[in-house]
Enzyme design. Structure first.
Site, PDB file in Angstrom:
ATOM      1  N   ARG A  90       7.759 -10.017 -11.285  1.00 25.77           N
ATOM      2  CA  ARG A  90       6.740  -9.832 -10.238  1.00 25.77           C
ATOM      3  C   ARG A  90       6.331  -8.369 -10.174  1.00 25.77           C
ATOM      4  O   ARG A  90       6.955  -7.537  -9.523  1.00 25.77           O
ATOM      5  CB  ARG A  90       7.302 -10.300  -8.886  1.00 25.77           C
ATOM      6  N   ARG A 114       4.927 -14.655 -20.906  1.00 28.11           N
ATOM      7  CA  ARG A 114       5.592 -13.809 -19.902  1.00 28.11           C
ATOM      8  C   ARG A 114       7.008 -14.291 -19.588  1.00 28.11           C
ATOM      9  O   ARG A 114       7.739 -13.603 -18.878  1.00 28.11           O
ATOM     10  CB  ARG A 114       4.746 -13.711 -18.622  1.00 28.11           C
ATOM     11  N   HIS A 189      -2.016  -8.704 -16.928  1.00 28.08           N
ATOM     12  CA  HIS A 189      -1.940  -8.943 -15.466  1.00 28.08           C
ATOM     13  C   HIS A 189      -1.428  -7.689 -14.756  1.00 28.08           C
ATOM     14  O   HIS A 189      -0.310  -7.647 -14.226  1.00 28.08           O
ATOM     15  CB  HIS A 189      -0.994 -10.116 -15.224  1.00 28.08           C
ATOM     16  N   ASP A 236      -9.048 -13.315  -4.841  1.00 23.92           N
ATOM     17  CA  ASP A 236      -8.722 -13.849  -6.171  1.00 23.92           C
ATOM     18  C   ASP A 236     -10.039 -14.148  -6.877  1.00 23.92           C
ATOM     19  O   ASP A 236     -10.638 -15.197  -6.693  1.00 23.92           O
ATOM     20  CB  ASP A 236      -7.857 -15.115  -6.022  1.00 23.92           C
ATOM     21  N   GLU A 309      -7.127  -7.020 -13.664  1.00 24.72           N
ATOM     22  CA  GLU A 309      -6.549  -7.669 -14.837  1.00 24.72           C
ATOM     23  C   GLU A 309      -7.621  -7.965 -15.900  1.00 24.72           C
ATOM     24  O   GLU A 309      -8.396  -8.895 -15.749  1.00 24.72           O
ATOM     25  CB  GLU A 309      -5.900  -8.988 -14.407  1.00 24.72           C
TER      26      GLU A 309
HETATM   27  C1  BG6 Z   1      -3.811 -14.063 -10.892  1.00 23.08           C
HETATM   28  C2  BG6 Z   1      -4.508 -15.352 -10.594  1.00 23.08           C
HETATM   29  O1  BG6 Z   1      -4.147 -13.620 -12.170  1.00 23.08           O
HETATM   30  O2  BG6 Z   1      -2.397 -14.286 -10.855  1.00 23.08           O
HETATM   31  C3  BG6 Z   1      -4.037 -15.903  -9.252  1.00 23.08           C
HETATM   32  O3  BG6 Z   1      -5.922 -15.132 -10.556  1.00 23.08           O
HETATM   33  C4  BG6 Z   1      -2.523 -16.029  -9.243  1.00 23.08           C
HETATM   34  O4  BG6 Z   1      -4.660 -17.157  -9.012  1.00 23.08           O
HETATM   35  C5  BG6 Z   1      -1.938 -14.684  -9.595  1.00 23.08           C
HETATM   36  O5  BG6 Z   1      -2.102 -16.465  -7.966  1.00 23.08           O
HETATM   37  C6  BG6 Z   1      -0.417 -14.632  -9.586  1.00 23.08           C
HETATM   38  O6  BG6 Z   1       0.117 -15.629 -10.358  1.00 23.08           O
HETATM   39  P1  BG6 Z   1       1.682 -15.810 -10.452  1.00 23.08           P
HETATM   40  O7  BG6 Z   1       1.887 -17.050 -11.266  1.00 23.08           O
HETATM   41  O8  BG6 Z   1       2.223 -14.591 -11.127  1.00 23.08           O
HETATM   42  O9  BG6 Z   1       2.202 -15.934  -9.038  1.00 23.08           O
END
Ligand code: BG6
Length: 335
Positions: A90, A114, A189, A236, A309
C-alpha cells in the site's frame, strides 16, 4: 527498443539466469545494494553519488521510497503497508499488469505483477539513454515466474529504476516473447507524497477528457473544466488523450512538499519501428470513508498522498510477437 534489439534480447534470455546478487547491473553514478528484509524478501537500495536514495522491494518490484539529495521524500508509502509478500504494498509505486482494475474476475484486481516476487537482473538487454548520469537498477518478471491460466502468454518484463539528485525515473518494458499476439493493460500506480492534500493542487490535465469512476456514470467521458485539480473528496479519474493525440505533459503537483513534476510517455516498438503510444493518467485519492476500508493505509494517510498514475488502461494494448511496449515516468522536485 527496435525489433532487432528485442530479438537480441530474446536470444540473450536463454543465457540469463535471472539470479540477483551483488553482481546485479548498475549504471555507475552511485551504488546499488541488496539486502533481505525480515521476511526473507530482497530489498534493493540505490544511492546516487549526490546522496539521493531509493528503496525497491522485490515483491511487485515496488519502489518504496525516493529521497532527493536535499532529503525530501517524494513517494508516499503507508507505515502500515504489509511488506511480507502477503498482499500488494500500500503505497510506493506498485505495478499494474496485465489488467487494470478487474475486468477479468479470474485475475486479481490490477493483475498479478504487483503480487509477484521479481528478480534483480544481472544486466539489462540494452541501456536506455534517458538514464545517463543516474544510478540505475533493473528488475525482471516473466511467465516462468508469474503467470495465470486467464492470461497464459509468454512475456518478459524489464523494469528500470533510475535516480538522480532530484529525480526518479521508472520505465516498464513489456516484451512479447511468445508466438501469438497478446493484449494487456499496465500502469505505474505512483503514490506521490504531498504532505497535506488540503494545500495541494494538480495541474496539467485541465480541459482534458476523463472517465469519472467516482460518479454514477463511470463510462461516459467528461471534460475537465477546472484550472487544476483540488482534491477534497473521493477522486478516481482516468484521463484519456484526445483522438490521435497525447495528454499534455508534465502533470505538476504543487504541495507543501514542493512543486513536483511528473512527466510520462509510452512507446511501441515492433517490426515497423517505434511510435508513441497514447498514455492515460489516473488520479486517485480514496478520501476518508474509502480509506477507512483499506486496512493497510495508515491513519490519516489519504491526507498525505495522491496517486497520479501514468498507464495504458483505456482499452488494451495489442502486442505482437517480438514487440515491446514501454511506459516511462519521470518524477522531479522542481523547487
Ligand atoms: C486506482 C484505481 O488505480 O487504484 C482505483 O483507479 C483503485 O479504482 C485504486 O481503488 C487502488 O486499488 P487497490 O487495489 O490498490 O486498492
Amino acid at each position: 527498443m527496435s525489433k532487432k534489439d528485442c530479438k537480441k534480447h530474446q536470444e540473450k534470455k536463454e543465457k540469463d539466469t535471472f539470479v540477483g546478487g551483488p553482481a546485479a547491473w548498475v549504471a555507475v553514478m552511485g551504488s546499488v545494494e541488496q539486502s533481505e528484509n525480515e521476511h526473507g524478501l530482497t530489498l534493493v537500495r540505490l544511492t546516487h553519488e549526490s546522496g539521493a536514495t531509493a528503496v525497491v522491494h522485490s515483491f511487485g518490484a515496488t519502489v518504496l521510497s525516493f529521497t532527493t539529495a536535499g532529503g525530501q521524500d517524494l513517494i508516499f508509502c503507508s507505515s502500515t503497508a504489509l511488506l511480507d509478500g502477503s498482499k500488494a504494498i500500500r503505497g510506493g509505486i506498485p505495478l499494474v499488469f496485465p489488467q487494470f482494475g478487474q475486468p477479468d474476475k479470474r485475475l486479481a484486481q490490477h493483475g498479478f505483477a504487483r503480487n509477484s516476487v521479481w528478480q534483480v537482473l544481472p544486466e539489462p538487454s540494452s541501456v536506455p539513454d534517458e538514464f545517463a548520469g543516474m544510478c540505475t537498477c533493473v528488475l525482471g518478471l516473466d511467465n516462468t515466474i508469474a503467470t495465470h491460466e486467464a492470461w497464459p502468454y509468454p512475456y518478459r518484463i524489464e523494469y528500470f529504476i533510475a535516480i538522480g539528485p532530484e529525480t526518479i525515473v521508472t520505465k516498464l518494458m513489456v516484451h512479447n516473447s511468445g508466438e501469438e499476439n497478446f493484449a494487456f493493460q499496465s500502469l505505474l500506480h505512483t503514490y506521490i507524497a504531498i504532505g497535506d492534500i488540503s494545500a495541494t493542487t494538480i495541474s496539467g490535465l485541465q480541459g482534458q477528457s476523463f472517465f469519472d469512476k467516482a460518479s454514477d456514470d463511470p463510462d461516459t467521458a467528461k471534460e475537465d473544466p477546472d484550472q487544476h485539480i483540488e482534491v477534497a473528496q473521493y477522486v478516481d479519474r482516468i484521463y484519456v488523450p484526445p483522438p490521435e493525440g497525447l495528454l499534455p505533459d508534465p502533470v505538476t503537483i504543487v504541495s507543501p512538499v514542493g512543486s513536483i513534476s511528473l512527466s510520462r510517455h509510452a512507446q511501441l516498438s515492433n517490426s515497423e519501428g517505434t511510435k508513441p503510444l497514447p498514455a492515460d493518467t489516473v488520479v486517485w485519492n480514496p478520501w476518508a470513508e474509502k480509506a477507512a476500508a483499506l486496512s493497510d493505509l495508515e491513519e490519516g494517510g489519504y491526507m498525505r498522498m495522491v496517486c497520479v498514475e501514468p498507464g495504458l488502461v483505456n482499452g488494451t494494448i495489442q502486442l505482437e510477437p517480438g514487440a515491446c511496449a514501454a511506459l516511462t515516468q519521470r518524477i522531479s522536485l522542481e523547487r
